[in-house]
Design a protein around this motif. Structure first.
Motif, short mmCIF file in Angstrom:
data_model
loop_
_atom_site.label_atom_id
_atom_site.label_comp_id
_atom_site.label_asym_id
_atom_site.label_seq_id
_atom_site.Cartn_x
_atom_site.Cartn_y
_atom_site.Cartn_z
N ASP A 7 0.83 -1.21 0.00
CA ASP A 7 0.00 0.00 0.00
C ASP A 7 0.87 1.27 0.00
O ASP A 7 1.87 1.34 0.71
CB ASP A 7 -0.87 0.06 1.25
CG ASP A 7 -1.64 -1.23 1.52
OD1 ASP A 7 -1.25 -2.29 1.01
OD2 ASP A 7 -2.63 -1.16 2.26
N THR A 8 0.43 2.26 -0.76
CA THR A 8 1.12 3.54 -0.74
C THR A 8 0.24 4.66 -0.17
O THR A 8 0.76 5.65 0.35
CB THR A 8 1.58 3.94 -2.16
OG1 THR A 8 0.46 3.88 -3.05
CG2 THR A 8 2.66 2.98 -2.65
N ILE A 34 4.50 -3.24 -9.37
CA ILE A 34 3.11 -3.60 -9.07
C ILE A 34 2.80 -3.21 -7.64
O ILE A 34 3.53 -3.55 -6.71
CB ILE A 34 2.88 -5.11 -9.27
CG1 ILE A 34 3.25 -5.54 -10.69
CG2 ILE A 34 1.43 -5.46 -8.96
CD1 ILE A 34 3.15 -7.04 -10.92
N VAL A 35 1.70 -2.48 -7.45
CA VAL A 35 1.24 -2.06 -6.12
C VAL A 35 0.04 -2.92 -5.73
O VAL A 35 -0.95 -3.00 -6.46
CB VAL A 35 0.86 -0.57 -6.11
CG1 VAL A 35 0.36 -0.15 -4.73
CG2 VAL A 35 2.05 0.29 -6.53
N CYS A 36 0.12 -3.53 -4.54
CA CYS A 36 -0.91 -4.47 -4.09
C CYS A 36 -2.08 -3.77 -3.40
O CYS A 36 -2.48 -4.10 -2.29
CB CYS A 36 -0.30 -5.51 -3.15
SG CYS A 36 0.91 -6.59 -3.90
N PHE A 39 -3.46 2.24 -3.63
CA PHE A 39 -2.45 3.06 -4.30
C PHE A 39 -2.63 4.53 -3.95
O PHE A 39 -1.67 5.25 -3.70
CB PHE A 39 -2.56 2.83 -5.81
CG PHE A 39 -1.55 3.52 -6.66
CD1 PHE A 39 -0.24 3.67 -6.24
CD2 PHE A 39 -1.90 4.00 -7.91
CE1 PHE A 39 0.71 4.30 -7.04
CE2 PHE A 39 -0.97 4.63 -8.72
CZ PHE A 39 0.33 4.78 -8.29
N VAL A 63 3.78 1.75 -13.55
CA VAL A 63 3.15 1.27 -12.32
C VAL A 63 1.89 0.50 -12.68
O VAL A 63 1.03 0.98 -13.42
CB VAL A 63 2.79 2.44 -11.38
CG1 VAL A 63 1.99 1.92 -10.17
CG2 VAL A 63 4.04 3.16 -10.91
N TRP A 65 -1.33 -1.70 -10.76
CA TRP A 65 -1.91 -1.81 -9.41
C TRP A 65 -3.28 -2.48 -9.44
O TRP A 65 -3.94 -2.53 -10.47
CB TRP A 65 -2.01 -0.44 -8.74
CG TRP A 65 -2.86 0.58 -9.43
CD1 TRP A 65 -2.59 1.20 -10.62
CD2 TRP A 65 -4.12 1.11 -8.98
NE1 TRP A 65 -3.60 2.09 -10.93
CE2 TRP A 65 -4.53 2.07 -9.95
CE3 TRP A 65 -4.92 0.90 -7.87
CZ2 TRP A 65 -5.72 2.79 -9.82
CZ3 TRP A 65 -6.09 1.63 -7.73
CH2 TRP A 65 -6.49 2.56 -8.71
N HIS A 188 -5.12 -7.60 -2.77
CA HIS A 188 -4.97 -6.64 -1.67
C HIS A 188 -5.07 -7.37 -0.33
O HIS A 188 -4.19 -7.25 0.51
CB HIS A 188 -6.02 -5.54 -1.77
CG HIS A 188 -5.81 -4.43 -0.78
ND1 HIS A 188 -4.60 -3.79 -0.63
CD2 HIS A 188 -6.64 -3.85 0.13
CE1 HIS A 188 -4.69 -2.86 0.31
NE2 HIS A 188 -5.91 -2.89 0.80
#
Length: 255
Positions: A7-8, A34-36, A39, A63, A65, A188
């Protein structure tokens, strides 16, 4: 090269050139991060959103996501669904920020990824409040008086955080096409069993839900090398096939 992180929540310092260099990473146009989930980019269509889109447009890497639970699903729905690398996506910033839709199988750099975003929010002990409710002001005061976190319907919480039956069935259909075998899973949250390892009784914060149970069923049939997920705000290797990510950026386990 493919990298994966957690997570960002709209904090993008980890993507700065300086931060990446300290971790020995020099990303190019051939690389993906890759963002899980969670985002944080698609929250409001305002000056901040446009500034952050420009930030990512200037990065050499792309990116990718999946949705989290803290997403503005109304805003996301404004972007058209397109086909990319074998699955459905939404281009938030053309060829630079790409949302990987639920229940899809993508081929990226010769590896297959099953993606399924979403999770149940747990920070809503004060309720999901509706401004149209005539008792709204009193409910807000009650939540604040009791120091309970609350969210507002279609402003800071959306029911789409959990999947529809059609999305889950689409995931099953796409997995059937590949005989329930992929290289990696990106989500996620995680299955109920893995969640119970992270959040054991008796002081449980995370309850089973339709999505963790869906993942539980998939785990019984799905062949994969590693499953990466976020949501729980820790960096932890759970076992040899599951990894929880938060701030760390990792390369996928090699096959």
């Amino acid at each position: 090269m493919i990298y994966i992180t957690g997570d960002t929540h709209g904090e993008y310092e980890r993507f700065s050139k300086r931060r990446m260099r300290t971790q020995g990473m020099e990303l190019t146009e051939e690389d993906y991060v890759i963002v899980c989930g969670d985002f944080g980019l698609c929250w409001q269509n305002n000056a901040t959103f446009r500034y952050e889109c420009e930030f990512f447009a200037g990065k050499p890497f792309t990116v990718l996501w999946v949705q989290g639970n803290h997403e503005n699903y109304d805003f996301i729905s404004e972007f058209e669904i397109e086909e990319w690398n074998g699955g459905k996506v939404r281009h938030i910033v053309r060829d630079k920020v790409i949302l990987l839709e639920r229940g899809q199988v993508f081929t990226i750099e010769g590896k297959t990824f099953f993606t399924f975003g979403g999770a149940a929010s747990h920070d809503i002990q004060g309720g999901v409040l509706d401004r149209k409710d005539p008792n709204y002001d009193n409910l807000v005061k009650k939540a604040k008086r009791n120091c309970l976190p609350y969210r507002i319907l279609r402003e800071s919480w959306w029911p789409e955080e959990l999947p529809s039956e059609e999305e889950m069935q689409e995931g099953i259909r796409n997995l059937e096409k590949v005989n329930y075998k992929v290289d990696y899973v990106i989500s996620h949250c995680c299955s109920t069993r893995v969640q119970d390892i992270l959040d054991p009784a008796p002081y449980k914060l995370f309850a089973p839900d339709v999505l963790t149970e869906y993942f539980e069923q998939l785990e019984e049939k799905l062949e994969f090398t590693d499953w990466y997920f976020g949501h729980y705000h820790m960096d932890q290797r759970i076992d040899d096939k599951h990894m929880l990510l938060y701030e760390t950026i990792v390369k996928p386990k090699q096959i």
